[in-house]
Design an enzyme around this catalytic site. Structure first.
Site, PDB file in Angstrom:
ATOM      1  N   GLU A 103       3.648  30.950  61.609  1.00 18.62           N
ATOM      2  CA  GLU A 103       2.338  31.499  61.997  1.00 18.62           C
ATOM      3  C   GLU A 103       1.214  30.830  61.201  1.00 18.62           C
ATOM      4  O   GLU A 103       0.130  30.570  61.729  1.00 18.62           O
ATOM      5  CB  GLU A 103       2.336  33.014  61.800  1.00 18.62           C
ATOM      6  CG  GLU A 103       3.306  33.691  62.766  1.00 18.62           C
ATOM      7  CD  GLU A 103       3.370  35.182  62.570  1.00 18.62           C
ATOM      8  OE1 GLU A 103       4.087  35.617  61.656  1.00 18.62           O
ATOM      9  OE2 GLU A 103       2.686  35.901  63.300  1.00 18.62           O
ATOM     10  N   GLU A 123      11.074  37.273  63.223  1.00 17.72           N
ATOM     11  CA  GLU A 123      10.667  38.623  62.804  1.00 17.72           C
ATOM     12  C   GLU A 123      11.446  39.722  63.522  1.00 17.72           C
ATOM     13  O   GLU A 123      11.765  40.755  62.941  1.00 17.72           O
ATOM     14  CB  GLU A 123       9.164  38.828  63.053  1.00 17.72           C
ATOM     15  CG  GLU A 123       8.265  38.138  62.048  1.00 17.72           C
ATOM     16  CD  GLU A 123       7.859  36.728  62.464  1.00 17.72           C
ATOM     17  OE1 GLU A 123       8.585  36.110  63.268  1.00 17.72           O
ATOM     18  OE2 GLU A 123       6.818  36.249  61.988  1.00 17.72           O
TER      19      GLU A 123
HETATM   20  C1  LIG Z   1       2.967  40.515  58.794  1.00 15.19           C
HETATM   21  C2  LIG Z   1       4.200  39.979  59.438  1.00 15.19           C
HETATM   22  C3  LIG Z   1       4.214  38.515  59.360  1.00 15.19           C
HETATM   23  C4  LIG Z   1       5.275  37.801  59.100  1.00 15.19           C
HETATM   24  C5  LIG Z   1       6.566  38.414  58.990  1.00 15.19           C
HETATM   25  C6  LIG Z   1       7.601  37.462  58.406  1.00 15.19           C
HETATM   26  O1  LIG Z   1       7.355  36.316  58.136  1.00 15.19           O
HETATM   27  S1  LIG Z   1       9.073  38.155  58.157  1.00 15.19           S
HETATM   28  C7  LIG Z   1      10.016  36.829  57.452  1.00 15.19           C
HETATM   29  C8  LIG Z   1      10.443  35.868  58.477  1.00 15.19           C
HETATM   30  N1  LIG Z   1      11.320  34.900  57.888  1.00 15.19           N
HETATM   31  C9  LIG Z   1      12.629  34.973  57.999  1.00 15.19           C
HETATM   32  O2  LIG Z   1      13.166  35.829  58.646  1.00 15.19           O
HETATM   33  C10 LIG Z   1      13.405  33.910  57.271  1.00 15.19           C
HETATM   34  C11 LIG Z   1      14.445  34.560  56.414  1.00 15.19           C
HETATM   35  N2  LIG Z   1      15.208  33.582  55.674  1.00 15.19           N
HETATM   36  C12 LIG Z   1      16.172  32.855  56.244  1.00 15.19           C
HETATM   37  O3  LIG Z   1      16.462  32.897  57.409  1.00 15.19           O
HETATM   38  C13 LIG Z   1      16.951  31.966  55.316  1.00 15.19           C
HETATM   39  O4  LIG Z   1      16.852  32.486  54.031  1.00 15.19           O
HETATM   40  C14 LIG Z   1      16.450  30.501  55.315  1.00 15.19           C
HETATM   41  C15 LIG Z   1      14.969  30.416  55.054  1.00 15.19           C
HETATM   42  C16 LIG Z   1      16.795  29.853  56.673  1.00 15.19           C
HETATM   43  C17 LIG Z   1      17.192  29.727  54.181  1.00 15.19           C
HETATM   44  O5  LIG Z   1      18.579  29.875  54.368  1.00 15.19           O
HETATM   45  P1  LIG Z   1      19.595  29.421  53.198  1.00 15.19           P
HETATM   46  O6  LIG Z   1      20.969  29.667  53.748  1.00 15.19           O
HETATM   47  O7  LIG Z   1      19.238  28.092  52.744  1.00 15.19           O
HETATM   48  O8  LIG Z   1      19.322  30.385  51.981  1.00 15.19           O
HETATM   49  P2  LIG Z   1      19.493  31.961  51.860  1.00 15.19           P
HETATM   50  O9  LIG Z   1      19.390  32.623  53.175  1.00 15.19           O
HETATM   51  O10 LIG Z   1      20.686  32.254  51.034  1.00 15.19           O
HETATM   52  O11 LIG Z   1      18.160  32.336  51.060  1.00 15.19           O
HETATM   53  C18 LIG Z   1      17.971  31.877  49.728  1.00 15.19           C
HETATM   54  C19 LIG Z   1      17.269  32.973  48.970  1.00 15.19           C
HETATM   55  O12 LIG Z   1      15.960  33.142  49.511  1.00 15.19           O
HETATM   56  C20 LIG Z   1      15.741  34.495  49.846  1.00 15.19           C
HETATM   57  N3  LIG Z   1      14.834  34.531  51.001  1.00 15.19           N
HETATM   58  C21 LIG Z   1      14.938  33.808  52.117  1.00 15.19           C
HETATM   59  N4  LIG Z   1      13.909  34.065  52.919  1.00 15.19           N
HETATM   60  C22 LIG Z   1      13.133  34.952  52.281  1.00 15.19           C
HETATM   61  C23 LIG Z   1      11.920  35.604  52.618  1.00 15.19           C
HETATM   62  N5  LIG Z   1      11.272  35.368  53.760  1.00 15.19           N
HETATM   63  N6  LIG Z   1      11.436  36.477  51.735  1.00 15.19           N
HETATM   64  C24 LIG Z   1      12.032  36.712  50.565  1.00 15.19           C
HETATM   65  N7  LIG Z   1      13.204  36.127  50.184  1.00 15.19           N
HETATM   66  C25 LIG Z   1      13.729  35.261  51.048  1.00 15.19           C
HETATM   67  C26 LIG Z   1      17.119  35.019  50.169  1.00 15.19           C
HETATM   68  O13 LIG Z   1      17.173  36.406  50.074  1.00 15.19           O
HETATM   69  C27 LIG Z   1      17.944  34.334  49.113  1.00 15.19           C
HETATM   70  O14 LIG Z   1      17.724  35.037  47.915  1.00 15.19           O
HETATM   71  P3  LIG Z   1      18.894  35.234  46.868  1.00 15.19           P
HETATM   72  O15 LIG Z   1      18.305  36.076  45.791  1.00 15.19           O
HETATM   73  O16 LIG Z   1      19.291  33.859  46.421  1.00 15.19           O
HETATM   74  O17 LIG Z   1      19.999  35.912  47.608  1.00 15.19           O
END
Ligand SMILES: CC/C=C\CC(=O)SCCNC(=O)CCNC(=O)[C@H](O)C(C)(C)COP(=O)(O)OP(=O)(O)OC[C@H]1O[C@@H](n2cnc3c(N)ncnc32)[C@H](O)[C@@H]1OP(=O)(O)O
Length: 716
Positions: A103, A123
């Site tokens: 976005e 989302e």
């Molecule tokens: C007002 C509304 C507007 C917007 C709403 C949003 O944006 S909601 C969020 C939308 N984003 C997502 O859904 C993405 C979520 N993340 C993922 O799908 C994966 O993490 C990603 C980015 C593809 C990376 O995958 P990978 O396998 O490389 O890593 P992993 O999933 O293990 O993530 C690593 C650590 O990062 C933390 N994390 C990932 N995304 C977020 C996030 N958006 N916010 C906070 N934290 C995030 C994840 O929990 C892991 O943390 P850890 O402590 O190492 O377990």
């Protein structure tokens, strides 16, 4: 935070910095607001590039912040401010641009991505909608049909697809920041009006596409709020001016944010990550256990499960020796497996891995592999025979795994030369498709064996959960009281349809009886026979092994009604292999005769009672499992149920759901039902549940810590 630097040639570079995925935390949003202002004010700057640190543009809003009060600058005005800048702003997308990340990019005037980048608006999978203008800007950019698909499925797309759809302006295999800098230098000074998506008209919904989509979405995701809200937001985009569309987006987002479903789905997101960081009661974990590399494996037994496991392994590029001693089954499998492999590779957009599978009828052919997965019939004596054979033919150090769905791993380990190298790898059918893998450790399984199985699961794209060795492990152990209650409800007056409808209304894709017809009634019958509960010589009573027992499923199975495969089970089908379940008068007559034979008076049973009896019995067993340390925490159980048993993700998982309903309420209802059915031990509330209620029902995130403390003080 976000850093600012001015590159030679008047380009300002803003870098998002919030490892690991540069999520838009309050500090990052503040950083963006400040640096954009700086770029705006600097007369030497003619254009701006926004990128992310460490090869990741942005993983979206910081999901961890959703649990607390909103701090820092909000996303929507921040993105509007970027869009309004009168110097060209480009997003340089590497790694991911997801959710709020995409976005943010849609608010920029240009988007340049690396060819390996993934983009999406996921989302909906977190119980939300793209509420930072995504639901209004995306359809203006790529049209309603494509926006509908991306927003309601939340799927991640490749840079190539995003370019084709018109989301991206350029894709590169080179350094994306360099490309974006070159790009904005080139376009500096050109008019930006047509690049501000909020100012463009949204195509109208001429063919009632969105009305049709609404019907589909309601059917597909029963009871889930977010997909419906996503379609409503697109309806607003198609019918209202941008400002009013944004108001609708905000209104829908607020409703979703405050719903239990969003909390459940965000919990499910984090649970999946928690279970990946496994730890055993012994203290073994990723921190102190290394997985062995596996390049050659064998699968023994090429029935439905074995075939799926071969495909799952082959898709990772592992060479597989597929062994089946029955010639007919081997011939069928050697035809079927390559076709399955090709189909699955196609579905995943991969090339079919060439020549990695060899078929054999000779167990000696597994002597050179590093890991064997036994997938023969669920019969302990047969499995023991296979394990005795394997331990004599495999080279020392080979990992021996069983795909048993609930038999004792330790008993199998005991007949091998290296019991430490034996673990369970419990796949779910179809094994190449289903995401769940239970990795079962016995008392003698080595941390290295567990680590290797967990790692292999990850390679196969599974959600792998380490579970202890007890009958049925975690998933099937909890399923037992659930199925039992469903059968008791039939005895007491419910029909299979009533039970199934209550469960499907809750959100399960299939009720218990439809599911039983799909998997085959003979599967459960065999397990009960193995447990001495049914079969020749077992007296036909309604009390067995000291507790209430319903022989109903045995009798249906023994009548030759095995489910879909015979065209008859709890329902009737068009013929053997039929898929559409219809109510069967035979079943109703049979149930009436059964009740009459056992002097049971049918009563009318409300859907609430069906749900309470089935779900609370299952949840209660979940508490027993945690108490017995067979699962490391509630997240493990919830991940198992969401990924393996069709538990509706928007209810988080059984243990999360218990917390949502209220532990006090669950306890009170279990006490009530146990009082009415004292001969059903599964309804007796678990000690852990009582203890949690006694200390004020802490939230599910605190249970792990509580259980560990209770264990130290021997309260459990
Ligand atoms: C007002 C509304 C507007 C917007 C709403 C949003 O944006 S909601 C969020 C939308 N984003 C997502 O859904 C993405 C979520 N993340 C993922 O799908 C994966 O993490 C990603 C980015 C593809 C990376 O995958 P990978 O396998 O490389 O890593 P992993 O999933 O293990 O993530 C690593 C650590 O990062 C933390 N994390 C990932 N995304 C977020 C996030 N958006 N916010 C906070 N934290 C995030 C994840 O929990 C892991 O943390 P850890 O402590 O190492 O377990």
């Amino acid at each position: 935070m976000a850093t600012y630097s001015r590159l030679p040639g008047s380009v300002a570079l803003i870098t998002l910095q919030n490892p690991p995925v540069n999520a838009l935390s309050a500090a990052v949003r503040q950083g963006i607001v400040d640096t954009v202002q700086r770029a705006l004010k600097d007369p030497k700057v003619t254009s701006v590039v926004i990128c992310g640190q460490n090869g990741k543009f942005c993983g979206g809003a910081d999901i961890r912040e959703f649990a607390g009060p909103m701090l820092g600058p909000p996303l929507v005005p921040m993105i509007h401010a970027i869009e309004a800048v009168d110097k060209p702003v480009a997003a340089a997308i590497e790694g991911v641009a997801l959710g709020g990340g995409l976005e943010l990019a849609l608010g920029c005037h240009y988007r340049i991505a690396h060819s390996k980048a993934l983009l999406g608006l996921p989302e909906v999978t977190l119980g939300l909608l793209p509420g930072a203008g995504g639901s209004q800007r995306l359809p203006r950019l790529i049209g309603l049909t494509a926006a509908l698909d991306l927003i309601t499925t939340g799927r991640h797309i490749s840079a190539a697809e995003a370019l084709k759809l018109g989301i991206l302006d350029q894709v590169t295999d080179n350094n994306v920041v360099d490309q974006a800098v070159e790009f904005v230098r080139r376009v500096a000074g050109q008019p930006l009006d047509s690049r501000r998506l909020s100012t463009l008209p949204c195509p109208p919904d001429v063919d009632s596409l969105l009305d049709k989509a609404m019907v589909k979405v309601r059917q597909r995701s029963r009871g889930a709020l977010a997909p419906v809200a996503c379609v409503q937001a697109l309806m607003a985009a198609a019918s209202l001016p941008y400002t009013q569309g944004m108001e609708k987006e905000r209104e829908l987002l607020t409703t979703l944010f405050n719903s239990g479903q969003a909390r459940a789905l965000q919990y499910a997101f984090f649970s999946q990550r928690v279970v990946g960081k496994w730890s055993l009661p012994s203290g073994a974990s990723w921190d102190n256990s290394a997985a062995r590399p596996i390049s050659k494996a064998a699968v023994i037994g090429l029935g439905t499960m074995g075939r799926g496991i071969v495909v799952a392994l082959a898709l990772t590029g592992i060479s597989v020796v597929a062994v089946e001693t029955q010639e007919k089954q081997l011939a069928e499998a050697s035809q079927a497996v390559p076709a399955m492999l090709q189909r699955e590779a196609g579905r995943r957009g991969l090339a079919t891995p060439p020549g990695v599978i060899s078929f054999s009828s000779n167990l000696q052919d597994v002597s050179e592999v590093e890991l064997v997965i036994e997938a023969v019939f669920e019969d302990m004596s047969l499995k023991l025979q296979v394990f005795r054979h394997l331990t004599s033919v495999c080279r020392p150090g080979t990992l021996l795994c069983s795909n048993t769905s609930g038999l004792d791993i330790d008993q199998l380990a005991a007949v091998t030369q290296s019991p430490g190298l034996v673990v369970g790898m419990h796949f779910f059918a179809p094994a190449h498709v289903m995401k769940l893998l239970e990795v079962v450790y016995g008392p003698r399984s080595s941390p290295e064996a567990v680590a290797t199985a967990m790692q292999l699961g990850k390679r196969m794209g599974k959600v792998s959960v380490a579970v202890g060795n007890c009958p049925g492990f975690v998933g099937n152990r909890m399923l037992k009281p659930y199925l039992e209650q469903a059968n008791f409800l039939l005895e007491e007056g419910a029909t299979p349809q009533q039970v199934d409808e209550a469960l499907e209304e809750f959100g399960f894709p299939m009720g218990v009886f439809r599911m039983s017809d799909l998997s085959g009634l003979d599967v459960g019958w065999r397990i009960r026979k193995e447990a001495g509960l049914t079969g020749p010589g077992v007296e036909s009573t309604r009390t067995r092994q000291g507790r209430r027992y319903s022989p109903l499923p045995d009798q249906v199975c023994e009548a030759g009604r095995l489910g879909q495969k015979t065209g008859r089970g709890w329902y009737q089908y068009d013929g053997p292999g039929g898929r559409v379940a219809r109510s069967d008068p035979w079943v109703h007559i049979f149930l009436e005769a059964y009740r009459a034979e056992h002097d049971l008076v049918a009563r009318s049973i409300a859907p609430e009672e069906i749900l309470e009896r089935c779900l609370y019995a299952l949840i209660n067993e979940g508490f027993n499992i945690l108490q017995d340390a067979m699962a490391a925490g509630p997240e493990d159980i919830d991940a198992i149920y969401v990924f393996g048993y069709g538990w509706p993700r928007h209810h988080g998982g059984p243990m999360f759901h218990a917390g949502q309903v209220g532990l006090g309420r669950i306890l009170e209802r279990l006490q009530h039902h146990h009082h009415n059915h004292p001969d059903v031990p599964h309804l007796k509330p678990s000690t852990l549940l009582r203890r949690l209620v006694a200390v004020g029902s802490p939230p599910v995130q605190k249970w792990r810590e509580f259980i560990n403390k209770e264990r130290v003080h021997s309260q459990l």
